[in-house]
Scaffold this active site. Structure first.
Site, PDB file in Angstrom:
ATOM      1  N   HIS A  77     -11.517  38.796  -5.234  1.00  0.00           N
ATOM      2  CA  HIS A  77     -12.323  38.820  -6.351  1.00  0.00           C
ATOM      3  C   HIS A  77     -13.536  38.572  -5.572  1.00  0.00           C
ATOM      4  O   HIS A  77     -13.886  38.400  -4.881  1.00  0.00           O
ATOM      5  CB  HIS A  77     -12.366  36.694  -6.746  1.00  0.00           C
ATOM      6  N   HIS A 125     -17.826  40.384  -6.837  1.00  0.00           N
ATOM      7  CA  HIS A 125     -19.213  41.265  -7.905  1.00  0.00           C
ATOM      8  C   HIS A 125     -19.716  42.167  -7.359  1.00  0.00           C
ATOM      9  O   HIS A 125     -20.578  42.051  -7.437  1.00  0.00           O
ATOM     10  CB  HIS A 125     -20.040  39.944  -8.814  1.00  0.00           C
ATOM     11  N   GLN A 133     -18.301  39.639 -19.234  1.00  0.00           N
ATOM     12  CA  GLN A 133     -19.196  38.142 -18.391  1.00  0.00           C
ATOM     13  C   GLN A 133     -19.872  37.492 -19.656  1.00  0.00           C
ATOM     14  O   GLN A 133     -20.277  36.030 -18.947  1.00  0.00           O
ATOM     15  CB  GLN A 133     -20.132  38.848 -17.106  1.00  0.00           C
ATOM     16  N   HIS A 174     -11.044  35.617 -14.960  1.00  0.00           N
ATOM     17  CA  HIS A 174     -11.895  34.106 -15.132  1.00  0.00           C
ATOM     18  C   HIS A 174     -11.704  33.024 -15.261  1.00  0.00           C
ATOM     19  O   HIS A 174     -11.479  33.036 -16.792  1.00  0.00           O
ATOM     20  CB  HIS A 174     -13.559  34.316 -14.807  1.00  0.00           C
ATOM     21  N   GLU A 200     -13.429  28.406 -14.727  1.00  0.00           N
ATOM     22  CA  GLU A 200     -14.569  27.777 -13.746  1.00  0.00           C
ATOM     23  C   GLU A 200     -15.877  26.442 -14.809  1.00  0.00           C
ATOM     24  O   GLU A 200     -16.568  27.325 -14.374  1.00  0.00           O
ATOM     25  CB  GLU A 200     -15.297  29.120 -13.805  1.00  0.00           C
ATOM     26  N   ASP A 252     -16.478  36.659  -3.964  1.00  0.00           N
ATOM     27  CA  ASP A 252     -16.966  36.476  -4.503  1.00  0.00           C
ATOM     28  C   ASP A 252     -18.455  37.271  -4.787  1.00  0.00           C
ATOM     29  O   ASP A 252     -18.740  37.762  -5.757  1.00  0.00           O
ATOM     30  CB  ASP A 252     -16.543  34.627  -5.274  1.00  0.00           C
ATOM     31  N   TRP A 262     -25.992  34.463  -8.136  1.00  0.00           N
ATOM     32  CA  TRP A 262     -25.194  33.157  -7.697  1.00  0.00           C
ATOM     33  C   TRP A 262     -25.452  32.396  -6.547  1.00  0.00           C
ATOM     34  O   TRP A 262     -24.926  30.879  -6.390  1.00  0.00           O
ATOM     35  CB  TRP A 262     -23.512  33.287  -8.203  1.00  0.00           C
TER      36      TRP A 262
HETATM   37 FE   FE2 Z   1     -16.100  35.374 -10.172  1.00  0.00          FE
END
Ligand code: FE2
Length: 425
Positions: A57, A59, A152, A210, A213, A309, A315
């Site tokens: 996982h 991005h 997203q 996702h 979350e 991730d 993030w």
């Molecule tokens: Fe993610």
């Protein structure tokens, strides 16, 4: 004459003194003390040789963009999404490719030879989709990069997600994604899971959503995802990522949910480094740990994989593409310090990820792909404890990265000799 022999390897299953013979891009044999010659020999010196790390996982469109255009002050998922929205109009094709390729170099040096990356499809230009498809081609000879069409800003919440997602899949994005907990209502979230699974079934694609979350104990999208997986006969082809709400759910409900996930063959992907800092942000004390119930999922027979991730993005300001860091955090957050538990965490960044991605020929055995990592460690637990150097990384039979063994030298007052030693061993 063989192309390559790795001698005196310890394997993840505990076998010692093994020689691994490589012909072309495949493993020709794995036996003790092989009597054969090869164009190239690597002495593993009794160290651990493992199939490569798999990041289940990631991005890649956002990676290495930390600070652009500003820093996430609250540390929350929602500010991260807002910040990414501010950055999106300023993205360029070239900049996405440059950041992604730099990250792939980090990953290869860390022995990561397969990455599943989500790619945001809510930018109508599909800039990141085109860029990452190009990156996928550029790294194809040494790394498996699998792309997930990720809405997203929500599949229903963003006006053109449905159209953009279809366009992205038409362009060759591999997997169908989703974000049901970000839709406007729980009902919209449920509808998005049903709609997206139907698209994947119709196109014969994998799913990685996702899912839940959030710290909301009533977020129930994994239930819908498991149910749809069974209804559509997609067992073994679906992943639920994050599942952090499970941390906060009622125990009775979880006792019903775990067998549902197991019977649907849905992989659970935890992202421990991110979950531990993104979740629990609205708590005072005690603060929730924000990772899904990893040991309980494993005990229920669910395939559990871990992902990195984020690395230096809206993030998360840290990270280095090291899946041993990820396993290290997971076993701490999950209170998994038993020997078997720690070995399972190693599996979650190797073989379990390979199963989730559906990688062909993964493993150390005759006929498997010659993708191998020699670690400066005696076994998987030591590798996690020391986040050991990746001494040799071999992809498709070729050495693609090497690192020096870690060694420190001490010259201490009152001690006559300088001594060299490996830290922690
Ligand atoms: Fe993610």
């Amino acid at each position: 004459m063989l192309d390559l022999i790795i001698r005196n390897a310890t394997l993840p299953d505990g076998r010692e003194g093994m020689d691994i013979a490589v012909e072309g891009e495949r493993i020709a044999d794995v036996v003790p003390a092989m009597d054969a010659a090869a164009a190239q020999e690597i002495d593993a010196g009794g160290n651990l040789v493992t199939p490569p790390f798999v990041d289940s996982h990631f991005h890649m469109d956002a990676t290495l963009s930390f600070g652009q255009p500003r820093i996430n002050r609250s540390g929350t998922l929602l500010e991260g999404i807002a910040l990414w929205g501010e950055l999106k109009p300023h993205l360029t094709h070239e900049a996405i490719i440059a950041r992604a390729l730099e990250y792939c170099d980090w990953a290869v040096a860390n022995g990561v030879l397969a990455i599943r990356s989500h790619v945001d499809i809510c930018d109508d230009r599909l800039l990141a989709v085109d860029a990452l498809i190009e990156v996928r081609e550029k790294v194809r000879d040494y790394m498996d990069l699998q792309l997930v069409a990720f809405p997203q800003d929500g599949y229903f919440r963003h006006a053109r997600s449905a159209e953009n997602l279809a366009r992205a899949l038409d362009k060759g994005v591999d997997v169908v994604g989703g974000i049901p907990h970000f839709e406007r209502t729980m009902e919209d979230g449920r509808a998005s899971v049903i709609a997206l699974c139907a698209i994947a079934a119709e196109r014969g694609l994998l799913v990685d959503m996702h899912c839940d979350e959030t710290d909301d104990p009533l977020s129930r999208h994994i239930e819908t995802l498991a149910c749809e997986t069974r209804r559509l006969g997609m067992e073994g082809r679906v992943s639920g990522s994050h599942l952090t709400s499970m941390h906060s759910m009622d125990n009775y409900y979880v006792s019903k949910l775990l067998p549902l996930i197991a019977e649907a063959g849905v992989t659970a992907v935890a992202n421990p480094l991110i979950n531990i800092v993104i979740q629990g942000r609205h708590d005072t004390y005690p603060k929730r740990r924000g990772m899904t119930r990893v040991p309980e999922l494993m005990a229920a027979g669910v395939n559990v994989a871990f992902g990195q991730d984020c690395v230096m993005d809206p993030w998360y300001p840290l990270g280095s593409g090291d899946l041993l860091d990820v396993a290290h955090m997971a076993l701490h957050v999950g209170l998994m310090t038993g020997q078997e538990d720690m070995r399972r965490c190693f599996d979650a960044v190797t073989v379990n990820g390979a199963r989730a991605l559906g990688l062909d020929g993964y493993g150390i055995g005759k006929g498997c792909r010659a993708d191998l990592v020699v670690l400066q460690a005696g076994n998987p637990v030591e590798a996690i404890r020391l986040r050991s150097p990746r001494l040799h990384v071999i992809s498709r039979g070729r050495v693609v990265a090497q690192a020096n063994a870690r060694q420190s030298r001490l010259s201490l007052p009152g001690r006559p000799e300088t001594c060299a030693f490996t830290l922690g061993v």
